[in-house]
Design a protein around this motif. Structure first.
Motif, mmCIF file in Angstrom:
data_model
loop_
_atom_site.group_PDB
_atom_site.id
_atom_site.type_symbol
_atom_site.label_atom_id
_atom_site.label_comp_id
_atom_site.label_asym_id
_atom_site.label_seq_id
_atom_site.Cartn_x
_atom_site.Cartn_y
_atom_site.Cartn_z
ATOM 1 N N GLY A 188 0.676 -1.256 0.089
ATOM 2 C CA GLY A 188 -0.010 0.148 -0.083
ATOM 3 C C GLY A 188 0.771 1.214 -0.005
ATOM 4 O O GLY A 188 0.391 2.235 -0.720
ATOM 5 N N ILE A 189 1.721 1.207 0.498
ATOM 6 C CA ILE A 189 2.924 2.362 0.614
ATOM 7 C C ILE A 189 3.444 2.579 -0.597
ATOM 8 O O ILE A 189 3.592 3.708 -1.229
ATOM 9 N N LEU A 190 4.062 1.499 -1.245
ATOM 10 C CA LEU A 190 4.520 1.849 -2.483
ATOM 11 C C LEU A 190 3.646 2.247 -3.606
ATOM 12 O O LEU A 190 3.695 2.975 -4.427
ATOM 13 N N MET A 191 2.468 1.608 -3.479
ATOM 14 C CA MET A 191 1.271 2.008 -4.476
ATOM 15 C C MET A 191 0.968 3.338 -4.237
ATOM 16 O O MET A 191 0.837 4.235 -5.353
ATOM 17 N N GLY A 192 0.868 3.841 -3.197
ATOM 18 C CA GLY A 192 0.542 5.299 -2.898
ATOM 19 C C GLY A 192 1.555 6.247 -3.203
ATOM 20 O O GLY A 192 1.477 7.341 -3.701
ATOM 21 N N ARG A 193 2.855 5.713 -2.780
ATOM 22 C CA ARG A 193 3.819 6.777 -3.026
ATOM 23 C C ARG A 193 4.655 6.786 -4.325
ATOM 24 O O ARG A 193 4.823 7.718 -4.908
ATOM 25 N N HIS A 194 4.470 5.625 -5.121
ATOM 26 C CA HIS A 194 5.036 5.569 -6.456
ATOM 27 C C HIS A 194 3.901 5.296 -7.544
ATOM 28 O O HIS A 194 4.342 5.076 -8.835
ATOM 29 N N MET A 196 1.965 2.911 -8.048
ATOM 30 C CA MET A 196 2.378 1.460 -8.691
ATOM 31 C C MET A 196 1.090 0.613 -8.691
ATOM 32 O O MET A 196 0.069 0.980 -7.799
ATOM 33 N N SER A 197 0.773 -0.381 -9.273
ATOM 34 C CA SER A 197 -0.435 -1.265 -9.353
ATOM 35 C C SER A 197 0.062 -2.217 -8.127
ATOM 36 O O SER A 197 1.114 -2.334 -7.615
ATOM 37 N N GLU A 198 -1.159 -3.065 -7.914
ATOM 38 C CA GLU A 198 -0.670 -4.097 -6.751
ATOM 39 C C GLU A 198 0.319 -5.118 -7.176
ATOM 40 O O GLU A 198 1.301 -5.197 -6.468
ATOM 41 N N ASP A 199 0.079 -5.584 -8.445
ATOM 42 C CA ASP A 199 1.317 -6.530 -8.856
ATOM 43 C C ASP A 199 2.657 -5.826 -9.103
ATOM 44 O O ASP A 199 3.591 -6.388 -8.667
ATOM 45 N N GLN A 200 2.617 -4.383 -9.364
ATOM 46 C CA GLN A 200 4.016 -3.719 -9.426
ATOM 47 C C GLN A 200 4.663 -3.803 -8.119
ATOM 48 O O GLN A 200 5.721 -3.926 -7.962
ATOM 49 N N ALA A 201 3.825 -3.093 -7.067
ATOM 50 C CA ALA A 201 4.378 -3.334 -5.708
ATOM 51 C C ALA A 201 4.650 -4.528 -5.208
ATOM 52 O O ALA A 201 5.940 -4.430 -4.578
ATOM 53 N N PHE A 202 3.907 -5.451 -5.478
ATOM 54 C CA PHE A 202 4.473 -6.892 -4.987
ATOM 55 C C PHE A 202 5.778 -7.389 -5.595
ATOM 56 O O PHE A 202 6.771 -7.703 -5.192
ATOM 57 N N ALA A 204 7.995 -5.340 -6.897
ATOM 58 C CA ALA A 204 9.285 -4.509 -6.303
ATOM 59 C C ALA A 204 9.747 -5.086 -5.226
ATOM 60 O O ALA A 204 10.857 -5.129 -4.783
ATOM 61 N N LEU A 205 8.736 -5.506 -4.285
ATOM 62 C CA LEU A 205 9.106 -6.278 -2.901
ATOM 63 C C LEU A 205 10.108 -7.541 -3.157
ATOM 64 O O LEU A 205 11.233 -7.692 -2.627
ATOM 65 N N ARG A 206 9.427 -8.310 -4.012
ATOM 66 C CA ARG A 206 10.005 -9.689 -4.189
ATOM 67 C C ARG A 206 11.549 -9.164 -4.950
ATOM 68 O O ARG A 206 12.361 -9.998 -4.589
ATOM 69 N N ARG A 207 11.476 -8.489 -5.958
ATOM 70 C CA ARG A 207 12.829 -8.166 -6.661
ATOM 71 C C ARG A 207 13.986 -7.658 -5.705
ATOM 72 O O ARG A 207 14.944 -8.210 -5.463
ATOM 73 N N TYR A 208 13.461 -6.867 -4.753
ATOM 74 C CA TYR A 208 14.410 -6.372 -3.657
ATOM 75 C C TYR A 208 14.921 -7.449 -2.882
ATOM 76 O O TYR A 208 16.142 -7.593 -2.459
ATOM 77 N N SER A 209 13.882 -8.274 -2.395
ATOM 78 C CA SER A 209 14.128 -9.390 -1.498
ATOM 79 C C SER A 209 15.210 -10.265 -2.071
ATOM 80 O O SER A 209 16.152 -10.877 -1.561
ATOM 81 N N GLN A 210 15.057 -10.484 -3.468
ATOM 82 C CA GLN A 210 15.987 -11.719 -4.175
ATOM 83 C C GLN A 210 17.277 -10.812 -4.633
ATOM 84 O O GLN A 210 18.078 -11.585 -4.240
ATOM 85 N N ASP A 211 17.317 -9.961 -4.992
ATOM 86 C CA ASP A 211 18.410 -9.241 -5.317
ATOM 87 C C ASP A 211 19.465 -8.931 -4.133
ATOM 88 O O ASP A 211 20.619 -8.883 -4.078
#
Length: 236
Positions: A188-194, A196-202, A204-211
């Motif tokens: 919700g924070i990423l969607m509001g700040r950037h 993003m759609s729900e899929d894009q926000a998730f 982004a979280l997953r990509r950061y987690s993996q990277d």
């Protein structure tokens, strides 16, 4: 007969007591405490679990339990080690006297004697779907445990396995609910700040987690704390 009737009543009370505990930790503590209370001559008790070849002591009632578990993990053998190892086929054991078992566990027994252990019993904690570890009971006196004690220990372990499994499942469900909530808040924070759609926000979280090799829950917690994804150079 009166003794067994009294023990049956204690088992019924224990079953209710175990299922009423508020946490997994409390359930395990109650299991091992019950062993010292209900099994005659049981001076100490604990639950040993194996993770690969590493042992972990859960809810030990005395330091000797930790010392014995650590010893078995160090030498790679021992009765509790065998009982907790899935697939060995040995679901319970009773050692009447440690002095008679040196041939069976030549590395463990001599060191166990230095811990003043005289006899012990162990029971695999299992349900239809999983093996949970081994409930182990110790006495400082050789010849302490009888066949009746072994039967009592087996009955206690049967109740304990159900309670252990139930408490662990509840704890995992609570953790999953908490994880889902914090990930949803971070999205919700990423969607509001950037925007993003729900899929894009998730994603982004997953990509950061993996990277960055950080658990998804921990990434989400940092987003909630900071209001956005941590900077790549941030080692926190």
């Amino acid at each position: 007969m009166d003794d067994w009737r009294r023990f049956a009543q204690q088992m019924a009370s224990l079953a209710r007591d175990l299922l009423s505990q508020e946490s997994l930790h409390d359930t395990l503590d109650r299991i091992t405490a019950s062993a010292t209370e209900l099994v005659e001559d049981c001076d100490a008790a604990g639950i040993l679990i194996l993770r690969g070849t590493k042992v972990q002591s859960l809810a030990p009632t005395e330091q000797v339990v930790i010392d014995s578990d650590a010893l078995q993990g160090r030498v790679g053998e021992g009765p509790c080690f065998d009982a907790a190892r899935s697939g060995t086929g040995e679901r319970q054991f009773r050692i009447a006297d440690f002095t008679d078992e040196a041939q069976r566990w030549p590395k463990y027994v001599p060191e166990a004697r230095k811990l003043n252990l005289g006899s012990m019993m162990g029971f695999l904690l299992f349900t239809e779907d999983e093996d949970l570890g081994a409930l182990n009971m110790y006495s400082y006196r050789p010849g302490a445990f009888t066949e009746a004690d072994e039967t009592a220990g087996w009955l206690l372990a049967s109740h304990a396995a159900v309670a252990f499994s139930s408490a662990r499942t509840h704890a995992q469900m609570q953790e999953a609910i908490g994880t889902r909530h914090i990930i949803g808040e971070a999205m919700g924070i990423l969607m509001g700040r950037h925007r993003m759609s729900e899929d894009q926000a998730f994603a982004a979280l997953r990509r950061y987690s993996q990277d960055h090799n950080v658990k998804l829950r921990n990434v989400a917690a940092q987003v909630c704390e900071r209001g956005g994804l941590p900077e790549p150079t941030d080692k926190r």
